[in-house]
Design a protein around this motif. Sequence first.
Motif, PDB file in Angstrom:
ATOM      1  N   TYR A 192       1.900  15.389   2.827  1.00  0.00           N
ATOM      2  CA  TYR A 192       1.373  14.021   2.885  1.00  0.00           C
ATOM      3  C   TYR A 192      -0.158  14.025   2.865  1.00  0.00           C
ATOM      4  O   TYR A 192      -0.795  13.283   2.117  1.00  0.00           O
ATOM      5  CB  TYR A 192       1.899  13.342   4.150  1.00  0.00           C
ATOM      6  CG  TYR A 192       1.368  11.947   4.379  1.00  0.00           C
ATOM      7  CD1 TYR A 192       1.688  10.913   3.510  1.00  0.00           C
ATOM      8  CD2 TYR A 192       0.551  11.653   5.471  1.00  0.00           C
ATOM      9  CE1 TYR A 192       1.213   9.615   3.719  1.00  0.00           C
ATOM     10  CE2 TYR A 192       0.073  10.367   5.688  1.00  0.00           C
ATOM     11  CZ  TYR A 192       0.406   9.358   4.806  1.00  0.00           C
ATOM     12  OH  TYR A 192      -0.067   8.093   5.013  1.00  0.00           O
ATOM     13  N   LEU A 218       1.067  10.813  12.731  1.00  0.00           N
ATOM     14  CA  LEU A 218       0.259  10.271  11.630  1.00  0.00           C
ATOM     15  C   LEU A 218      -0.051   8.788  11.832  1.00  0.00           C
ATOM     16  O   LEU A 218      -0.622   8.144  10.952  1.00  0.00           O
ATOM     17  CB  LEU A 218       1.004  10.453  10.295  1.00  0.00           C
ATOM     18  CG  LEU A 218       1.249  11.903   9.843  1.00  0.00           C
ATOM     19  CD1 LEU A 218       2.237  11.960   8.694  1.00  0.00           C
ATOM     20  CD2 LEU A 218      -0.066  12.572   9.428  1.00  0.00           C
ATOM     21  N   GLY A 254       1.741  -1.433   4.548  1.00  0.00           N
ATOM     22  CA  GLY A 254       1.627   0.016   4.397  1.00  0.00           C
ATOM     23  C   GLY A 254       1.725   0.738   5.731  1.00  0.00           C
ATOM     24  O   GLY A 254       2.279   0.203   6.699  1.00  0.00           O
ATOM     25  N   ASN A 255       1.211   1.970   5.794  1.00  0.00           N
ATOM     26  CA  ASN A 255       1.216   2.769   7.022  1.00  0.00           C
ATOM     27  C   ASN A 255       2.585   2.848   7.679  1.00  0.00           C
ATOM     28  O   ASN A 255       2.756   2.479   8.839  1.00  0.00           O
ATOM     29  CB  ASN A 255       0.220   2.208   8.050  1.00  0.00           C
ATOM     30  CG  ASN A 255      -1.175   2.271   7.520  1.00  0.00           C
ATOM     31  OD1 ASN A 255      -1.589   3.290   6.970  1.00  0.00           O
ATOM     32  ND2 ASN A 255      -1.894   1.172   7.636  1.00  0.00           N
ATOM     33  N   LYS A 267      -2.698  12.432   0.078  1.00  0.00           N
ATOM     34  CA  LYS A 267      -3.704  11.430   0.424  1.00  0.00           C
ATOM     35  C   LYS A 267      -5.098  11.826  -0.094  1.00  0.00           C
ATOM     36  O   LYS A 267      -5.909  10.971  -0.404  1.00  0.00           O
ATOM     37  CB  LYS A 267      -3.732  11.224   1.944  1.00  0.00           C
ATOM     38  CG  LYS A 267      -2.647  10.285   2.387  1.00  0.00           C
ATOM     39  CD  LYS A 267      -2.838   9.797   3.796  1.00  0.00           C
ATOM     40  CE  LYS A 267      -4.103   9.005   3.927  1.00  0.00           C
ATOM     41  NZ  LYS A 267      -4.144   8.100   5.038  1.00  0.00           N
ATOM     42  N   LEU A 310       1.978   6.085  12.033  1.00  0.00           N
ATOM     43  CA  LEU A 310       2.661   5.239  11.056  1.00  0.00           C
ATOM     44  C   LEU A 310       3.749   4.436  11.769  1.00  0.00           C
ATOM     45  O   LEU A 310       4.263   4.868  12.807  1.00  0.00           O
ATOM     46  CB  LEU A 310       3.331   6.105   9.974  1.00  0.00           C
ATOM     47  CG  LEU A 310       2.431   7.029   9.153  1.00  0.00           C
ATOM     48  CD1 LEU A 310       3.279   7.973   8.300  1.00  0.00           C
ATOM     49  CD2 LEU A 310       1.493   6.217   8.267  1.00  0.00           C
ATOM     50  N   MET A 355       0.829  -1.205   0.000  1.00  0.00           N
ATOM     51  CA  MET A 355       0.000   0.000   0.000  1.00  0.00           C
ATOM     52  C   MET A 355       0.866   1.258   0.000  1.00  0.00           C
ATOM     53  O   MET A 355       0.944   1.952   0.998  1.00  0.00           O
ATOM     54  CB  MET A 355      -0.834   0.007   1.281  1.00  0.00           C
ATOM     55  CG  MET A 355      -1.862  -1.069   1.315  1.00  0.00           C
ATOM     56  SD  MET A 355      -3.460  -0.340   1.080  1.00  0.00           S
ATOM     57  CE  MET A 355      -4.483  -1.616   1.694  1.00  0.00           C
ATOM     58  N   GLU A 409       0.450   4.044  -0.969  1.00  0.00           N
ATOM     59  CA  GLU A 409      -0.182   5.359  -0.726  1.00  0.00           C
ATOM     60  C   GLU A 409      -0.092   5.800   0.729  1.00  0.00           C
ATOM     61  O   GLU A 409      -0.284   6.956   1.042  1.00  0.00           O
ATOM     62  CB  GLU A 409      -1.632   5.399  -1.228  1.00  0.00           C
ATOM     63  CG  GLU A 409      -2.595   4.492  -0.519  1.00  0.00           C
ATOM     64  CD  GLU A 409      -2.732   3.140  -1.194  1.00  0.00           C
ATOM     65  OE1 GLU A 409      -3.771   2.516  -1.006  1.00  0.00           O
ATOM     66  OE2 GLU A 409      -1.813   2.690  -1.881  1.00  0.00           O
ATOM     67  N   ASN A 410       0.202   4.862   1.625  1.00  0.00           N
ATOM     68  CA  ASN A 410       0.345   5.241   3.028  1.00  0.00           C
ATOM     69  C   ASN A 410       1.791   5.165   3.496  1.00  0.00           C
ATOM     70  O   ASN A 410       2.065   4.896   4.654  1.00  0.00           O
ATOM     71  CB  ASN A 410      -0.517   4.345   3.915  1.00  0.00           C
ATOM     72  CG  ASN A 410      -1.980   4.670   3.733  1.00  0.00           C
ATOM     73  OD1 ASN A 410      -2.317   5.780   3.334  1.00  0.00           O
ATOM     74  ND2 ASN A 410      -2.838   3.709   3.981  1.00  0.00           N
ATOM     75  N   ILE A 411       2.699   5.387   2.556  1.00  0.00           N
ATOM     76  CA  ILE A 411       4.116   5.296   2.924  1.00  0.00           C
ATOM     77  C   ILE A 411       4.846   6.600   2.608  1.00  0.00           C
ATOM     78  O   ILE A 411       4.668   7.193   1.535  1.00  0.00           O
ATOM     79  CB  ILE A 411       4.783   4.097   2.218  1.00  0.00           C
ATOM     80  CG1 ILE A 411       4.210   2.800   2.814  1.00  0.00           C
ATOM     81  CG2 ILE A 411       6.303   4.130   2.362  1.00  0.00           C
ATOM     82  CD1 ILE A 411       4.736   1.532   2.242  1.00  0.00           C
ATOM     83  N   ALA A 429       3.944   7.183  -1.403  1.00  0.00           N
ATOM     84  CA  ALA A 429       3.049   8.329  -1.623  1.00  0.00           C
ATOM     85  C   ALA A 429       3.829   9.636  -1.615  1.00  0.00           C
ATOM     86  O   ALA A 429       3.572  10.548  -2.402  1.00  0.00           O
ATOM     87  CB  ALA A 429       1.995   8.360  -0.528  1.00  0.00           C
TER      88      ALA A 429
END
Length: 228
Positions: free
Chosen positions: A222, A27, A126-127, A226, A29, A1, A3-5, A144
């Motif tokens: 960020y 965030l 992710g994340n 998103k 993460l 994923m 998009e969450n990195i 991302a």
Amino acid sequence: MPENIITIDGPAGSGKSTIAKILARELNLKYIDTGAMYRAVTLLALQNEVDCEDEDSLLELARNTDLELDSKSVDTDKYTTVRLNGKNVTDEIRGREVGSAVSIVSKLYGIRKYLVDLQKKFIKDGNAILEGRDTGSVVCPDAALKIYLTANLNERVRRRVLQVKDREQFSKRDLIKNEIISRDRIDSNRKNSPLIIPENAIVIDTSEMSIREVADRIKKLYLKKKKC
Ligand code: DC
């Protein structure tokens, strides 16, 4: 994923760890300190008296060792907790000996490949926020948000002096300056995954910025990504 990195790369003293830990906390993460992994393998070499350039032996040693990184350690006053076969080596990997040898170990192709594969495993859900020298160019090129942090040499030396002083390891400014210059040179000129500005990365010069300003700038970038 992807998009969450978020990836943050840059030279020593540019503020990567401090900023990455703040963002990980704010965030929500996972925090992946990739430099700590190269340091841990370097410590393994030193402890087992394996030549830091003996790639095959070192790789075998690394493969037979359980390397754990606590991706939840985000206290800005502390280093990320690292364990080798269950033993906490968080302080040991910050020692002078490891600091001088880590650039040699991190030049080795096999070690890089092994650690990059581990890093990819750590972020598979992710994340995460990763920091290092090749996180945006090699580990997660489709993150991302890719940031390249930098600061002028004097400022980076000043920050490192403040950081190591209370750890009483070595407090001589010139020594620290020479170590930073030498590490910059090796990290930027090595054949395998040198420190570069990753494609599409946003460059932030933190020389004149406060920690809060840098964190807020990245956070804004960020959150904007998103939304897109
Ligand atoms: O960020 P640090 O000072 O803890 O990193 C220690 C060394 O590890 C650094 O001089 C180069 C190497 N390194 C690397 O080659 N690739 C990374 N992704 C992270 C660190």
